[in-house]
Design a protein around this motif. Structure first.
Motif, PDB file in Angstrom:
ATOM      1  N   GLU A 379       8.204  19.977   0.341  1.00 48.47           N
ATOM      2  CA  GLU A 379       8.440  21.052   1.313  1.00 48.47           C
ATOM      3  C   GLU A 379       7.338  21.058   2.378  1.00 48.47           C
ATOM      4  N   GLN A 380       7.724  20.872   3.627  1.00 47.66           N
ATOM      5  CA  GLN A 380       6.769  20.851   4.726  1.00 47.66           C
ATOM      6  C   GLN A 380       6.653  22.197   5.433  1.00 47.66           C
ATOM      7  N   ASN A 381       7.646  23.051   5.293  1.00 47.08           N
ATOM      8  CA  ASN A 381       7.599  24.387   5.881  1.00 47.08           C
ATOM      9  C   ASN A 381       6.839  25.304   4.929  1.00 47.08           C
ATOM     10  N   LEU A 382       5.588  25.605   5.266  1.00 52.30           N
ATOM     11  CA  LEU A 382       4.747  26.351   4.338  1.00 52.30           C
ATOM     12  C   LEU A 382       5.280  27.754   4.079  1.00 52.30           C
ATOM     13  N   MET A 383       5.906  28.361   5.069  1.00 51.86           N
ATOM     14  CA  MET A 383       6.470  29.693   4.845  1.00 51.86           C
ATOM     15  C   MET A 383       7.577  29.657   3.797  1.00 51.86           C
ATOM     16  N   ALA A 384       8.271  28.512   3.691  1.00 49.01           N
ATOM     17  CA  ALA A 384       9.343  28.391   2.700  1.00 49.01           C
ATOM     18  C   ALA A 384       8.809  28.378   1.274  1.00 49.01           C
ATOM     19  N   LEU A 385       7.494  28.145   1.101  1.00 52.24           N
ATOM     20  CA  LEU A 385       6.907  28.174  -0.233  1.00 52.24           C
ATOM     21  C   LEU A 385       6.756  29.596  -0.775  1.00 52.24           C
ATOM     22  N   LEU A 386       6.946  30.588   0.077  1.00 49.65           N
ATOM     23  CA  LEU A 386       6.916  31.977  -0.385  1.00 49.65           C
ATOM     24  C   LEU A 386       8.279  32.297  -0.988  1.00 49.65           C
ATOM     25  N   ASN A 387       8.498  31.816  -2.197  1.00 44.82           N
ATOM     26  CA  ASN A 387       9.836  31.868  -2.785  1.00 44.82           C
ATOM     27  C   ASN A 387       9.759  32.217  -4.269  1.00 44.82           C
ATOM     28  N   ASN A 388      10.910  32.217  -4.924  1.00 40.20           N
ATOM     29  CA  ASN A 388      10.965  32.578  -6.344  1.00 40.20           C
ATOM     30  C   ASN A 388      10.214  31.600  -7.229  1.00 40.20           C
ATOM     31  N   ASN A 389      10.039  30.380  -6.799  1.00 35.74           N
ATOM     32  CA  ASN A 389       9.250  29.427  -7.578  1.00 35.74           C
ATOM     33  C   ASN A 389       7.783  29.827  -7.625  1.00 35.74           C
ATOM     34  N   SER A 390       7.206  30.094  -6.451  1.00 37.21           N
ATOM     35  CA  SER A 390       5.772  30.385  -6.386  1.00 37.21           C
ATOM     36  C   SER A 390       5.437  31.720  -7.027  1.00 37.21           C
ATOM     37  N   TYR A 391       6.318  32.704  -6.856  1.00 43.15           N
ATOM     38  CA  TYR A 391       6.052  34.044  -7.365  1.00 43.15           C
ATOM     39  C   TYR A 391       6.608  34.221  -8.781  1.00 43.15           C
ATOM     40  N   GLN A 392       7.916  34.442  -8.890  1.00 43.01           N
ATOM     41  CA  GLN A 392       8.486  34.848 -10.173  1.00 43.01           C
ATOM     42  C   GLN A 392       8.447  33.740 -11.220  1.00 43.01           C
ATOM     43  N   LYS A 393       8.836  32.506 -10.841  1.00 40.35           N
ATOM     44  CA  LYS A 393       8.792  31.454 -11.861  1.00 40.35           C
ATOM     45  C   LYS A 393       7.354  31.132 -12.233  1.00 40.35           C
ATOM     46  N   GLY A 394       6.472  31.084 -11.234  1.00 39.05           N
ATOM     47  CA  GLY A 394       5.064  30.865 -11.545  1.00 39.05           C
ATOM     48  C   GLY A 394       4.514  31.934 -12.473  1.00 39.05           C
ATOM     49  N   GLY A 395       4.859  33.192 -12.210  1.00 39.87           N
ATOM     50  CA  GLY A 395       4.408  34.267 -13.083  1.00 39.87           C
ATOM     51  C   GLY A 395       4.978  34.147 -14.484  1.00 39.87           C
ATOM     52  N   PHE A 396       6.258  33.779 -14.584  1.00 43.27           N
ATOM     53  CA  PHE A 396       6.873  33.664 -15.906  1.00 43.27           C
ATOM     54  C   PHE A 396       6.335  32.455 -16.664  1.00 43.27           C
ATOM     55  N   VAL A 397       5.951  31.413 -15.964  1.00 43.51           N
ATOM     56  CA  VAL A 397       5.311  30.267 -16.629  1.00 43.51           C
ATOM     57  C   VAL A 397       4.030  30.729 -17.327  1.00 43.51           C
ATOM     58  N   LEU A 398       3.250  31.573 -16.662  1.00 48.31           N
ATOM     59  CA  LEU A 398       2.044  32.103 -17.303  1.00 48.31           C
ATOM     60  C   LEU A 398       2.398  32.947 -18.523  1.00 48.31           C
ATOM     61  N   HIS A 399       3.473  33.709 -18.428  1.00 49.00           N
ATOM     62  CA  HIS A 399       3.929  34.511 -19.567  1.00 49.00           C
ATOM     63  C   HIS A 399       4.282  33.607 -20.750  1.00 49.00           C
ATOM     64  N   MET A 400       4.960  32.503 -20.485  1.00 48.51           N
ATOM     65  CA  MET A 400       5.318  31.573 -21.564  1.00 48.51           C
ATOM     66  C   MET A 400       4.091  30.862 -22.109  1.00 48.51           C
ATOM     67  N   LEU A 401       3.135  30.540 -21.247  1.00 50.59           N
ATOM     68  CA  LEU A 401       1.886  29.948 -21.735  1.00 50.59           C
ATOM     69  C   LEU A 401       1.176  30.901 -22.686  1.00 50.59           C
ATOM     70  N   ARG A 402       1.149  32.152 -22.316  1.00 53.03           N
ATOM     71  CA  ARG A 402       0.522  33.160 -23.188  1.00 53.03           C
ATOM     72  C   ARG A 402       1.244  33.238 -24.524  1.00 53.03           C
ATOM     73  N   ALA A 403       2.584  33.223 -24.499  1.00 57.83           N
ATOM     74  CA  ALA A 403       3.348  33.281 -25.741  1.00 57.83           C
ATOM     75  C   ALA A 403       3.137  32.023 -26.578  1.00 57.83           C
ATOM     76  N   THR A 404       3.003  30.880 -25.915  1.00 56.80           N
ATOM     77  CA  THR A 404       2.823  29.608 -26.622  1.00 56.80           C
ATOM     78  C   THR A 404       1.451  29.504 -27.268  1.00 56.80           C
ATOM     79  N   LEU A 405       0.408  29.928 -26.540  1.00 56.69           N
ATOM     80  CA  LEU A 405      -0.968  29.744 -27.005  1.00 56.69           C
ATOM     81  C   LEU A 405      -1.502  30.929 -27.790  1.00 56.69           C
ATOM     82  N   GLY A 406      -0.916  32.103 -27.578  1.00 54.03           N
ATOM     83  CA  GLY A 406      -1.470  33.323 -28.149  1.00 54.03           C
ATOM     84  C   GLY A 406      -2.470  33.944 -27.191  1.00 54.03           C
ATOM     85  N   ASP A 407      -2.654  35.260 -27.299  1.00 59.33           N
ATOM     86  CA  ASP A 407      -3.499  35.980 -26.349  1.00 59.33           C
ATOM     87  C   ASP A 407      -4.923  35.449 -26.305  1.00 59.33           C
ATOM     88  N   SER A 408      -5.515  35.211 -27.454  1.00 55.51           N
ATOM     89  CA  SER A 408      -6.926  34.832 -27.495  1.00 55.51           C
ATOM     90  C   SER A 408      -7.171  33.529 -26.742  1.00 55.51           C
TER      91      SER A 408
END
Length: 543
Positions: A379-408
């Motif tokens: 993606e060359q249009n930087l404004m187009a990166l403000l999307n569901n991938n960068s925000y919601q999917k990125g946030g949910f990836v962190l949620h899954m990492l937390r579930a996978t590794l445990g809080d500590s």
């Protein structure tokens, strides 16, 4: 809840997640150049959009290069000094090219005198409520419209501001205010204001605001949870007619900084200002000076969710900055997830789960998620990166990492990542390495499947009860649209006597997986509930 021992039988597969090659190192934006400091002086007009400026850059050469290329769009350039001596330079509509003396590892000072009408980056307008105002709005690479700079997130520098403006305006900028004084002999009256930011930040975060602000002192906050000084002094700035709106959503500002400071590490700066502004975004996380869109103030609809989101960026985006724009999720995904964690802290688990479910629905229904990966190098249009991938999917990836590794392990890894890359830059694999070190768990497969390919798992589940063996047999099929994923799947089993037994299935990256649950159950379950806590980014259909 009691746990069950699980026997996993994997059926013959037609394919699996291919291991990905290590990502090549990104090519530097300006090879051999590292700007250490910007000393920026600006004269703002009484009206109109014409500015006069002088930028003094301290530049270190890190490799052999004979030319410094600075970004500056359209404005005229009057002169360039190299170590206080006039030098020739080349100019086109977007850059200044400055020859450097022979050498490969030295530090030079470049002074650029420039000016003219500003068309972007510094948003100047006349507003019926404010009158004449100026607000920087640099993201992603619009600082170059008014600051001679290396305008890329990979080049971070300290910055000082000297701003001369009509005395009716307050000037807010990055860092700490050093002082203000009247400009001798000016008519109408003008004031010079000086600010200094001692921590390095990218150009897109270097900002000023010039407006007739009403200032509300939020006080000393997060004492003992800051890296600079003892406490974080916070302020809110709005147009005078909105003085009675404050503190409004900023009554939570102290608790937000304290919560994030205890969660991921001390606040990186000495102060934090919250400003009503003119920005094309709902909020912009400028280091130490967050700009928020004016309409939510004027409609009095602004909530602490956006305050939490933009404040989270002070850690992730500002202090730790993505090296390249395709890794924007390291900024926006973090802020999105920390915003949700603030909701849990302030409003409870039910509100948190509702927010995560809202996030998941946005991802599963998104066309861009279905078509493009989170780390989107095409993606060359930087404004187009403000999307569901960068925000919601990125946030949910962190949620899954937390579930996978445990809080500590998860939060220990975030601490490591923040400590190591604070005031610098990072890529996604840098985060991966810190989480691996904290958890002892290899995560290359996780980052590859969730960040480097489009989509999400599409699951069909079915189960049977073998009365003779007294076993529940679970079948999981993954649709072929996005390929097969590897993930843990939590299952709640509701028994005939009303008990709920929880178990966790490690699903492999195969089209079909069959799981036999052990120990035996005397009677058939009434129901199997898949992913009851909403920890998996997937569609699940039960047959």
């Amino acid at each position: 809840m009691p746990s069950l021992r699980i026997v996993v039988l994997t059926l013959v597969a037609s394919g699996r997640l291919a291991g990905q090659q290590a990502a090549p190192a990104p090519r530097p934006y300006r090879p051999g150049i590292d700007v250490l400091n910007y000393a920026l002086s600006l004269d703002l007009p009484d009206s109109g959009n014409r500015i006069e400026g002088r930028a003094v850059l301290t530049v270190r050469r890190t490799a052999r290069t004979d030319t410094l290329v600075l970004d500056l769009v359209r404005l005229r350039v009057d002169s360039v000094l190299l170590d206080e001596r006039a030098t020739r330079f080349g100019r086109d509509s977007a850059t200044i090219r400055i020859p450097l003396p022979a050498g490969s590892s030295d530090t030079v000072t470049i002074a650029v005198r420039y000016g003219g009408p500003v068309t972007d980056g510094l948003i100047i307008r006349n507003d019926t409520a404010w009158g004449w105002t100026a607000f920087a709005d640099n993201w992603p690479n619009r600082g170059r419209y008014w600051i001679p700079s290396v305008d890329h997130p990979s080049d971070k520098a300290t910055v000082s501001w000297t701003v001369r403006a009509p005395s009716r305006l307050k000037i807010i900028a990055n860092g700490a205010r050093l002082g203000e004084a009247p400009v001798s002999g000016s008519n109408p009256p003008r004031t010079v204001t000086r600010w200094r930011m001692n921590e390095p930040i990218p150009v897109y975060l270097m900002v000023i605001a010039a407006a007739p602000f009403y200032a509300y002192d939020l006080g000393e906050t997060a004492c003992g949870l800051t890296l600079v000084g003892r406490c974080v002094h916070q302020w809110a700035y709005v147009e005078p007619r909105l003085a009675d709106f404050l503190p409004g959503p900023f009554k939570s500002a102290a608790d937000i900084v304290s919560y994030f400071g205890s969660l991921v590490g001390p606040f990186p700066y000495e102060r934090l200002a919250h400003l009503e502004s003119s920005t094309r975004f709902g909020g912009m996380e400028n280091a130490t000076a967050i700009f928020y869109a004016d309409q939510p103030f004027r409609k009095r609809t602004m909530t602490d969710r956006v305050v939490a989101h933009e404040t989270a960026h002070q850690w992730f985006g500002d202090a730790v900055t993505e090296t390249e724009w395709p890794h924007l999720w390291l900024s926006e995904g973090f802020a999105t997830y920390l915003e949700a964690l603030w909701t849990r802290n302030s409003a409870g688990d039910s509100a948190f789960r509702a927010e995560m479910e809202e996030m998941r629905r946005a991802v599963l229904s998104s066309q861009v998620v279905a078509e493009r990966p989170v780390i989107d190098t095409a993606e060359q249009n930087l404004m187009a990166l403000l999307n569901n991938n960068s925000y919601q999917k990125g946030g949910f990836v962190l949620h899954m990492l937390r579930a996978t590794l445990g809080d500590s392990a998860f939060f220990r890894g975030l601490h490591r990542y923040y400590d190591r890359y604070r005031n610098g830059n990072a890529l996604s694999d840098d985060l991966r390495r810190e989480l691996e070190a904290a958890s002892g768990t290899p995560l290359g497969w996780f980052f590859d499947q969730w960040l480097r390919r489009p989509g999400f798992p599409e699951l069909t589940t079915s189960w049977t009860y073998d009365a003779a063996a007294k076993r529940v047999i679970l079948s999981i099929t993954q649709a072929g649209r996005f390929g097969s994923y590897r993930f843990p799947l939590t299952v709640d089993i509701k028994t005939a006597v009303g008990r709920r037994v929880r178990t966790r299935v490690d699903v492999t990256a195969q089209p079909s997986t069959r799981v036999t649950l052990d120990p035996p159950l005397d009677t058939a379950p009434v129901e199997l509930v898949f992913d009851p806590d909403g920890e998996l980014l997937a569609t699940i259909v039960t047959r």
